[in-house]
Write a protein that holds these residues in place. Structure first.
Motif, PDB file in Angstrom:
ATOM      1  N   ALA A 225     -65.557  64.795  46.084  1.00  0.00           N
ATOM      2  CA  ALA A 225     -64.521  63.882  45.605  1.00  0.00           C
ATOM      3  C   ALA A 225     -63.986  63.010  46.738  1.00  0.00           C
ATOM      4  CB  ALA A 225     -63.383  64.669  44.963  1.00  0.00           C
ATOM      5  N   ASP A 226     -63.819  63.574  47.923  1.00  0.00           N
ATOM      6  CA  ASP A 226     -63.331  62.804  49.060  1.00  0.00           C
ATOM      7  C   ASP A 226     -64.353  61.764  49.504  1.00  0.00           C
ATOM      8  OD1 ASP A 226     -60.823  64.080  49.363  1.00  0.00           O
ATOM      9  OD2 ASP A 226     -61.785  65.770  50.346  1.00  0.00           O
ATOM     10  N   HIS A 227     -65.617  62.158  49.487  1.00  0.00           N
ATOM     11  CA  HIS A 227     -66.660  61.193  49.837  1.00  0.00           C
ATOM     12  C   HIS A 227     -66.698  60.050  48.833  1.00  0.00           C
ATOM     13  CE1 HIS A 227     -70.765  59.479  49.821  1.00  0.00           C
ATOM     14  NE2 HIS A 227     -70.622  59.575  51.131  1.00  0.00           N
ATOM     15  N   ALA A 228     -66.573  60.379  47.551  1.00  0.00           N
ATOM     16  CA  ALA A 228     -66.615  59.343  46.512  1.00  0.00           C
ATOM     17  C   ALA A 228     -65.449  58.367  46.662  1.00  0.00           C
ATOM     18  CB  ALA A 228     -66.596  59.988  45.131  1.00  0.00           C
ATOM     19  N   LEU A 229     -64.265  58.901  46.990  1.00  0.00           N
ATOM     20  CA  LEU A 229     -63.091  58.046  47.166  1.00  0.00           C
ATOM     21  C   LEU A 229     -63.290  57.076  48.324  1.00  0.00           C
ATOM     22  CD1 LEU A 229     -60.104  57.468  46.382  1.00  0.00           C
ATOM     23  CD2 LEU A 229     -59.458  59.177  48.105  1.00  0.00           C
ATOM     24  N   ALA A 230     -63.755  57.584  49.457  1.00  0.00           N
ATOM     25  CA  ALA A 230     -63.966  56.727  50.619  1.00  0.00           C
ATOM     26  C   ALA A 230     -65.096  55.732  50.381  1.00  0.00           C
ATOM     27  CB  ALA A 230     -64.274  57.586  51.850  1.00  0.00           C
ATOM     28  N   ASP A 231     -66.161  56.190  49.733  1.00  0.00           N
ATOM     29  CA  ASP A 231     -67.296  55.308  49.466  1.00  0.00           C
ATOM     30  C   ASP A 231     -66.891  54.148  48.568  1.00  0.00           C
ATOM     31  OD1 ASP A 231     -70.237  54.675  49.423  1.00  0.00           O
ATOM     32  OD2 ASP A 231     -69.943  55.088  47.292  1.00  0.00           O
ATOM     33  N   ALA A 232     -66.101  54.447  47.534  1.00  0.00           N
ATOM     34  CA  ALA A 232     -65.673  53.385  46.615  1.00  0.00           C
ATOM     35  C   ALA A 232     -64.808  52.361  47.345  1.00  0.00           C
ATOM     36  CB  ALA A 232     -64.912  53.994  45.438  1.00  0.00           C
ATOM     37  N   ALA A 233     -63.893  52.836  48.204  1.00  0.00           N
ATOM     38  CA  ALA A 233     -62.995  51.926  48.904  1.00  0.00           C
ATOM     39  C   ALA A 233     -63.744  51.058  49.909  1.00  0.00           C
ATOM     40  CB  ALA A 233     -61.901  52.720  49.606  1.00  0.00           C
ATOM     41  N   VAL A 234     -64.648  51.667  50.691  1.00  0.00           N
ATOM     42  CA  VAL A 234     -65.386  50.894  51.696  1.00  0.00           C
ATOM     43  C   VAL A 234     -66.344  49.918  51.022  1.00  0.00           C
ATOM     44  CG1 VAL A 234     -67.013  51.027  53.616  1.00  0.00           C
ATOM     45  CG2 VAL A 234     -65.170  52.696  53.446  1.00  0.00           C
ATOM     46  N   THR A 235     -66.983  50.337  49.943  1.00  0.00           N
ATOM     47  CA  THR A 235     -67.890  49.440  49.211  1.00  0.00           C
ATOM     48  C   THR A 235     -67.125  48.250  48.651  1.00  0.00           C
ATOM     49  OG1 THR A 235     -69.361  51.277  48.650  1.00  0.00           O
ATOM     50  CG2 THR A 235     -69.529  49.289  47.306  1.00  0.00           C
ATOM     51  N   ALA A 236     -65.950  48.501  48.073  1.00  0.00           N
ATOM     52  CA  ALA A 236     -65.126  47.410  47.548  1.00  0.00           C
ATOM     53  C   ALA A 236     -64.654  46.496  48.670  1.00  0.00           C
ATOM     54  CB  ALA A 236     -63.930  47.976  46.796  1.00  0.00           C
ATOM     55  N   ALA A 237     -64.330  47.071  49.821  1.00  0.00           N
ATOM     56  CA  ALA A 237     -63.890  46.267  50.955  1.00  0.00           C
ATOM     57  C   ALA A 237     -65.024  45.404  51.493  1.00  0.00           C
ATOM     58  CB  ALA A 237     -63.356  47.183  52.059  1.00  0.00           C
ATOM     59  N   HIS A 238     -66.255  45.915  51.416  1.00  0.00           N
ATOM     60  CA  HIS A 238     -67.401  45.122  51.870  1.00  0.00           C
ATOM     61  C   HIS A 238     -67.627  43.933  50.934  1.00  0.00           C
ATOM     62  CE1 HIS A 238     -71.743  44.153  52.489  1.00  0.00           C
ATOM     63  NE2 HIS A 238     -71.350  44.245  53.744  1.00  0.00           N
ATOM     64  N   ARG A 239     -67.504  44.170  49.629  1.00  0.00           N
ATOM     65  CA  ARG A 239     -67.622  43.051  48.679  1.00  0.00           C
ATOM     66  C   ARG A 239     -66.509  42.036  48.929  1.00  0.00           C
ATOM     67  NH1 ARG A 239     -68.766  47.206  44.773  1.00  0.00           N
ATOM     68  NH2 ARG A 239     -66.582  47.081  44.073  1.00  0.00           N
ATOM     69  N   ALA A 240     -65.305  42.544  49.173  1.00  0.00           N
ATOM     70  CA  ALA A 240     -64.176  41.649  49.432  1.00  0.00           C
ATOM     71  C   ALA A 240     -64.396  40.846  50.713  1.00  0.00           C
ATOM     72  CB  ALA A 240     -62.895  42.471  49.539  1.00  0.00           C
ATOM     73  N   PHE A 241     -65.007  41.470  51.709  1.00  0.00           N
ATOM     74  CA  PHE A 241     -65.302  40.769  52.958  1.00  0.00           C
ATOM     75  C   PHE A 241     -66.224  39.577  52.703  1.00  0.00           C
ATOM     76  CE2 PHE A 241     -68.520  40.490  56.417  1.00  0.00           C
ATOM     77  CZ  PHE A 241     -67.726  39.865  57.371  1.00  0.00           C
TER      78      PHE A 241
END
Length: 504
Positions: free
Chosen positions: A57-73
């Motif tokens: 669950a912790d990995h999924a939370l971090a992965d979703a946030a970093v992936t979204a931040a990469h798209r936002a970048f």
């Protein structure tokens, strides 16, 4: 081997050997074996052999946030600088709004109460009026600062073509910081240069951080037309989310602030994952009373450097022998005055061989010192082996500082270069030659001639900082020790060809 299935690591067994560092073995504990489940990840810290479990669950939370931040970048590159400017003003205005801030203040009060009930320090946790004003001022500093995106660094003209080097955003910045609510202004500063950020805050301040995120940060992003993933908080008290974020392949830079051991472990996780890292954990300033010291200035510098415990707080004071009879009593009185301002006793650690310069009553008295685990009765002064001068005293209310009397300035410099974390060094002396010798020989990124607490990006350079880097693990490459939002960038190279027949 047991525990390894066709699709990877599915379980662990107590006592199972795990190789680390190429030639050493760590063994799985019973607790780790019991808690590990399919989908979890295991990080082996190659420096220490620590086995870190990242729940699925912790990995999924971090992965979703970093992936979204990469798209936002990627999206941010197509948006005008004016949108980023509007975000900073909107964020600042919401923090300044009494109705909005009331929700944040309520969450902070809950955090403070919970921390106190657990006997934890709230020195940095209370979101005071001053801290709020500093956050607003920091955000408006970023609002008014030039973007720097696509700024020309230099160029070369060739016959028939030219080439330019230009500043460019770095990418997704991962930021883990201690329980201080005000660092939102520091972390979001990376948006000014076109970067995005995912951050995690310590458990004590998580409620405050979530309230700031919900009531001020997210609405400011939306109102400015910036993608929601551009600045995201990992709303989890689990340290494993930090491990997952720092080892994510899409992270461009990992920044960690907090206690030394925790920061060192996060840094190790990032480095072995191939993520560049900037660590801001170990500190403790050194101050030297030189032959040419003015006694009044020296005493003032000691007191002003012990007002609270942060990385640039005075940790070790060296006094040259020629001035010890005069300056040691001034040092002791100044350190005691710092404690009186905090309504707490001062604790001294006196290097072995220097005890004779201190009133014996300090070694005979016991006082109540507030520790993170609670109050403790201790000697007010204790001998300290010279080899332990590198210890950074993590005090709560009672100022704690080491004292050593040295033969001369060169001996003080040698001790600093050998034992300190090589962060802040200050020499109190009115002698220009003494100051030049100190500047030339001391191995520190921050050198001064007065109190040590000036070392701060906001205070010194009017820029909210992501953190301060020491030279404990080597000097920094191509930048100073203050990491701020406008210093997070990379370089792109662009060519313009005017001669169609250009060839090599």
């Amino acid at each position: 081997m047991a525990g390894f299935g066709s699709e990877g690591l599915e379980r662990l067994e107590a006592g199972q050997p795990i190789v680390y560092g190429g030639d050493r073995i760590a063994r799985v504990s019973e607790d780790l074996a019991r808690e590990f489940a399919p989908g979890d990840r295991l990080v082996v810290v190659q420096d220490t052999g620590a086995l870190l479990r990242i729940p699925a669950a912790d990995h999924a939370l971090a992965d979703a946030a970093v992936t979204a931040a990469h798209r936002a970048f990627l999206d941010l590159g197509r948006l005008p600088d004016a949108a980023v400017t509007a975000f900073f003003e909107g964020f600042a205005r919401r923090l300044d709004d009494p109705a909005i801030f009331a929700c944040i203040a309520a969450a902070n009060a809950d955090d403070v109460t919970a921390a106190r009930e657990q006997g934890r320090s709230t020195t940095r946790l209370v979101l005071s009026d001053r801290m709020r004003a500093d956050m607003v001022a920091g955000l408006r500093t970023w609002r008014d600062m030039p973007a720097g995106r696509d700024q020309l660094i230099d160029g070369v003209e060739h016959p028939g073509w030219r080439v330019e080097r230009r500043r460019a955003p770095l990418g997704v910045i991962g930021f883990v910081f201690e329980g201080r609510p005000n660092v939102f202004a520091d972390a979001t500063g990376v948006l000014r240069g076109g970067n995005t950020v995912v951050f995690r805050i310590g458990r004590d301040a998580l409620g405050t951080a979530m309230a700031i995120h919900e009531h001020a940060l997210v609405p400011a992003l939306a109102a400015a037309g910036l993608p929601q993933g551009a600045a995201a908080l990992l709303a989890s008290p689990s340290r494993a989310t930090g491990y997952a974020m720092f080892s994510h392949p899409r992270l461009a830079l990992a920044v960690a602030r907090g206690s030394g051991p925790a920061v060192a472990e996060l840094g190790a996780v990032a480095r072995q994952a191939g993520v560049p890292v900037s660590l801001h954990g170990t500190g403790g300033a050194w101050l030297v009373g030189g032959v040419g010291a003015d006694a009044d200035r020296f005493a003032a510098a000691v007191t002003r450097s012990l007002d609270r415990k942060v990385c640039n707080t005075l940790n070790v004071c060296c006094i040259v022998k020629d001035r010890a009879e005069e300056l040691v009593p001034r040092f002791v009185a100044a350190a005691e005055a710092a404690g009186e301002r905090r309504e707490a006793p001062t604790k001294l650690r006196v290097a072995v061989g220097s005890e004779g310069y201190v009133d014996p009553g300090w070694f005979a008295r016991t006082v109540s010192v507030q520790r993170s685990s609670g109050p403790a009765r201790e000697q007010q002064a204790e001998p300290l082996p010279v080899g332990l001068l590198g210890i950074e005293w993590e005090w709560e209310e009672s100022p704690e500082v080491s004292l050593v009397v040295v033969d001369d300035l060169d001996a003080a410099i040698a001790l600093f270069n050998e034992y300190s974390p090589r962060l802040v060094a200050s020499l109190l002396s009115e002698d220009p030659d003494e100051q030049q010798r100190f500047w030339s020989a001391v191995d520190a990124p921050f050198v001064g001639d007065g109190f040590t607490r000036w070392v701060d990006g906001q205070f010194a350079f009017d820029r909210p900082e992501l953190g301060l880097s020491n030279w404990q693990h080597g000097r920094l490459f191509a930048r100073g020790g203050v990491l701020s939002g406008d210093s997070v960038y990379t370089v792109r190279t662009r060519a313009f060809q005017t001669d169609p027949d250009l060839h090599r």
